[in-house]
Design an enzyme around this catalytic site. Structure first.
Site, PDB file in Angstrom:
ATOM      1  N   PHE A 141     -13.845 -18.392  -6.026  1.00  0.00           N
ATOM      2  CA  PHE A 141     -13.639 -17.895  -4.659  1.00  0.00           C
ATOM      3  C   PHE A 141     -13.292 -16.419  -4.759  1.00  0.00           C
ATOM      4  O   PHE A 141     -12.261 -16.043  -5.309  1.00  0.00           O
ATOM      5  CB  PHE A 141     -12.526 -18.637  -3.905  1.00  0.00           C
ATOM      6  CG  PHE A 141     -12.465 -18.166  -2.470  1.00  0.00           C
ATOM      7  CD1 PHE A 141     -13.281 -18.734  -1.501  1.00  0.00           C
ATOM      8  CD2 PHE A 141     -11.650 -17.105  -2.097  1.00  0.00           C
ATOM      9  CE1 PHE A 141     -13.283 -18.264  -0.180  1.00  0.00           C
ATOM     10  CE2 PHE A 141     -11.643 -16.631  -0.784  1.00  0.00           C
ATOM     11  CZ  PHE A 141     -12.459 -17.223   0.169  1.00  0.00           C
ATOM     12  N   ASP A 226     -10.823 -10.629 -11.369  1.00  0.00           N
ATOM     13  CA  ASP A 226     -10.345 -10.739  -9.984  1.00  0.00           C
ATOM     14  C   ASP A 226      -8.927 -11.292 -10.032  1.00  0.00           C
ATOM     15  O   ASP A 226      -8.707 -12.491 -10.164  1.00  0.00           O
ATOM     16  CB  ASP A 226     -11.275 -11.657  -9.173  1.00  0.00           C
ATOM     17  CG  ASP A 226     -10.820 -11.770  -7.719  1.00  0.00           C
ATOM     18  OD1 ASP A 226      -9.664 -11.393  -7.423  1.00  0.00           O
ATOM     19  OD2 ASP A 226     -11.614 -12.249  -6.885  1.00  0.00           O
ATOM     20  N   LYS A 255      -4.268  -8.816  -1.747  1.00  0.00           N
ATOM     21  CA  LYS A 255      -3.180  -9.681  -1.254  1.00  0.00           C
ATOM     22  C   LYS A 255      -1.804  -9.007  -1.355  1.00  0.00           C
ATOM     23  O   LYS A 255      -1.484  -8.164  -0.533  1.00  0.00           O
ATOM     24  CB  LYS A 255      -3.208 -11.025  -1.970  1.00  0.00           C
ATOM     25  CG  LYS A 255      -4.421 -11.888  -1.520  1.00  0.00           C
ATOM     26  CD  LYS A 255      -4.198 -13.348  -1.798  1.00  0.00           C
ATOM     27  CE  LYS A 255      -5.432 -14.206  -1.614  1.00  0.00           C
ATOM     28  NZ  LYS A 255      -5.533 -14.811  -0.291  1.00  0.00           N
TER      29      LYS A 255
HETATM   30  C1  LIG Z   1      -9.319 -14.641  -6.170  1.00  0.00           C
HETATM   31  C2  LIG Z   1      -9.624 -14.131  -4.790  1.00  0.00           C
HETATM   32  N1  LIG Z   1     -10.517 -13.137  -4.623  1.00  0.00           N
HETATM   33  C3  LIG Z   1     -10.820 -12.654  -3.423  1.00  0.00           C
HETATM   34  C4  LIG Z   1     -10.239 -13.158  -2.273  1.00  0.00           C
HETATM   35  C5  LIG Z   1     -10.619 -12.605  -0.936  1.00  0.00           C
HETATM   36  O1  LIG Z   1      -9.590 -11.822  -0.416  1.00  0.00           O
HETATM   37  P1  LIG Z   1      -9.591 -11.466   1.154  1.00  0.00           P
HETATM   38  O2  LIG Z   1      -9.365 -12.762   1.880  1.00  0.00           O
HETATM   39  O3  LIG Z   1      -8.457 -10.497   1.294  1.00  0.00           O
HETATM   40  O4  LIG Z   1     -10.922 -10.858   1.466  1.00  0.00           O
HETATM   41  C6  LIG Z   1      -9.309 -14.201  -2.388  1.00  0.00           C
HETATM   42  C7  LIG Z   1      -8.689 -14.784  -1.188  1.00  0.00           C
HETATM   43  O5  LIG Z   1      -8.142 -15.870  -1.184  1.00  0.00           O
HETATM   44  C8  LIG Z   1      -8.999 -14.710  -3.677  1.00  0.00           C
HETATM   45  O6  LIG Z   1      -8.125 -15.717  -3.844  1.00  0.00           O
END
Ligand SMILES: Cc1ncc(COP(=O)(O)O)c(C=O)c1O
Length: 397
Positions: A141, A226, A255
Site C-alpha cells: 500500500f 517507503d 504521516k
Molecule cells: C506505507 C504507506 N505509503 C503511502 C501511504 C499513502 O499516504 P497518504 O495517505 O498520505 O497519501 C500510506 C498511507 O497509509 C502508507 O501506509
C-alpha cells in the site's frame, strides 16, 4: 436508537463521500486520547495510520505551529523563506543524506520517488527511453493515485481505475528469489515497505531487507524505502530499515512528519540521485511551505533526542510480551515491531474492533482477521496496559 446507532447515523450524514470505518464522531483529542461529540473518551490505537506518532496536540508541536502562525504561513514559491533551508538540512541529517524534496501527502512523496527513479534511470543509469521498470511487492500500500494503484494487488484499491500506468513488476513480499528473477538492466528501482502496514503489519522474513539492498546494489537499481508508516520512531528505531542495518538510496516519509498537524511528506536521498531534478522540474504549491517546515523541524528535533524511539522499543517489548500470551485458540499470530502490532485472529476481527470501541479503545481491523495496534508513542505504560486488558476482555466475549 442506541447511542452507537445515533453516532453512526451522524457520521454517515457527514461523510456521504468519505468512508469512515469507525462509527464515532471525534470532537477533541489530547495525547493518546480522543473524545467524541458526546464526551465519551477513547484510547486511540490508530496512531500509525493517522499520523499522530507523537500524540494528539503534542505541546511541542502545537507550540512550534503557533510560533510560525504568528510569523509567516504560506508564501509564493517565487520566494525563499527562513524555515525551508533549516528543515531540509535537519531532515537530511536525520536520514544521513544530502537532499530533501518536500511534498504534502504520502502518495505525492511516493510519486516523487517513482519519478526520481525513472529520471535517474534514464539520465544516470542509461536505460533506453521508455523502458524503465520499478519492482513492487504483493500486498503493498503506497497511496491512491492512478499510478500507485496501477501496481496495487488489492482489488478494492485498484479495480475500475484502469488503464493502468505501465512500467511496474510485482513479486511476492519477502521472496528474494522472485525479486532477483524480476530484476534486469532496465530495473531502475525497488519500492519496498520495510514492514507492510496496511496489509496487516507484515514483517518480512529476517534478511529480506538486506537482500533487497544487496540486489539493488549489484543490479545498479535504487532501493526506495517507503517509511511513511513504519518510519519516525514507530518500530523502535528512527527508520524500520535500521533493524537490518540497511541504508536505502531513497527514504519516502510522510504521516507523522507533519506532527499530526499538517500534511507534510518528503523524499530524502543523496545529490547523485535527487539532484536529477533541476529547479522548476518538480514541486508543489504547498510542498515545503513555512508552516509545514516549522512543524517538520520540531518533529526532527524530537526524533533527534531518541526518546520516542526508546519509548517505542520499551513499551513495544512490553506490548508484544503481553500479546504473545493471548490464548492461541483465539489468536493465530502476532506480528510487528515496537509499538506496532498486527494481531491475527482465528475468527473475524470486526466484532472485536467494535467491542473494543464499546470498551473505550479504538483499534481498526484490516483484511477480515487482523486487528492493528499502533498507539501514539507518548502513551503511558498504564494506559497501554489498560488497553491490553480491554483487548483481553474483547477476545473473551
Ligand atoms: C506505507 C504507506 N505509503 C503511502 C501511504 C499513502 O499516504 P497518504 O495517505 O498520505 O497519501 C500510506 C498511507 O497509509 C502508507 O501506509
Amino acid at each position: 436508537m442506541t447511542r452507537t446507532d445515533q453516532l453512526r447515523a451522524l457520521s454517515e450524514e457527514h461523510s456521504a463521500h468519505n468512508y469512515h470505518p469507525l462509527p464515532i464522531v471525534i470532537a477533541e483529542a489530547e495525547g493518546a486520547w480522543v473524545t467524541d461529540v458526546e464526551g465519551r473518551r477513547y484510547l486511540d490505537l490508530l496512531a500509525a495510520y493517522s499520523a499522530v506518532n507523537f500524540g494528539h496536540r503534542n505541546p511541542r508541536l502545537t507550540e512550534a505551529a503557533r510560533r510560525q502562525l504568528d510569523r509567516v504561513t504560506l508564501v509564493s514559491r517565487a520566494f525563499e523563506h527562513d524555515q525551508f533551508g533549516p528543515f531540509v538540512a535537519e531532515l537530511a541529517a536525520l536520514c544521513g543524506k544530502d537532499m530533501v524534496l518536500p511534498m504534502n501527502s504520502g502518495a505525492e512523496a511516493v510519486e516523487t520517488a517513482l519519478k526520481t527513479a525513472r529520471k535517474w534511470g534514464y539520465e544516470v543509469k542509461g536505460v533506453p527511453a521508455g523502458e524503465a521498470n520499478i519492482i513492487t511487492f504483493e500486498g503493498n500500500f503506497h497511496g491512491r493515485t492512478t499510478t500507485i494503484v496501477s501496481f496495487s494487488t488489492d482489488p478494492e484499491a485498484k479495480d475500475s481505475y484502469g488503464p493502468y500506468t505501465p512500467g511496474f513488476r510485482t513479486v511476492p513480499y519477502g521472496d528474494v528469489e522472485a525479486l532477483r528473477a524480476a530484476m534486469d538492466a532496465t530495473t531502475v528501482g525497488v519500492l519496498v515497505e520495510p514492514i507492510q502496514g496496511e496489509a496487516g503489519v507484515n514483517v518480512p522474513p529476517s534478511g529480506f531487507l538486506t537482500a533487497v539492498r544487496e540486489l539493488c546494489t549489484a543490479n545498479g537499481s535504487l532501493m526506495l524505502a517507503d517509511e511513511i508508516q513504519s518510519g519516525l520512531g514507530r518500530t523502535g528505531t528512527t527508520f524500520a530499515v535500521e533493524h537490518e542495518n540497511v541504508v536505502p538510496d531513497v527514504y519516502i516519509l510522510g504521516k507523522a512528519l507533519g506532527g499530526g498537524i499538517m500534511p507534510v511528506s518528503a523524499v530524502v536521498a543523496d545529490t547523485d540521485v535527487l539532484g536529477v531534478f533541476k529547479p522548476g522540474q518538480h514541486g508543489s504549491t504547498f510542498g515545503g511551505n513555512p508552516l509545514a517546515c516549522a512543524i517538520g523541524r520540531e518533529v526532527v528535533a524530537m526524533l533527534r533526542t531518541g526518546e520516542y524511539q526508546e519509548r517505542s522499543r520499551e513499551l513495544g517489548a512490553h506490548m508484544h510480551d503481553r500479546l504473545g500470551r493471548l490464548p492461541s485458540d483465539v489468536v493465530r499470530e502476532v506480528r510487528g515491531r515496537g509499538l506496532w502490532a498486527g494481531v491475527e485472529l482465528r475468527g473475524r476481527a470486526r466484532p472485536v474492533s467494535e467491542r473494543l470501541m464499546e470498551l473505550g479503545v479504538l483499534a481498526k481491523e484490516t483484511h477480515e482477521t487482523t486487528i492493528r495496534l499502533a498507539p501514539p508513542l507518548v502513551i503511558s505504560r498504564q494506559d497501554l496496559d489498560w488497553a491490553l486488558d480491554q483487548l483481553e476482555i474483547a477476545l473473551k466475549d
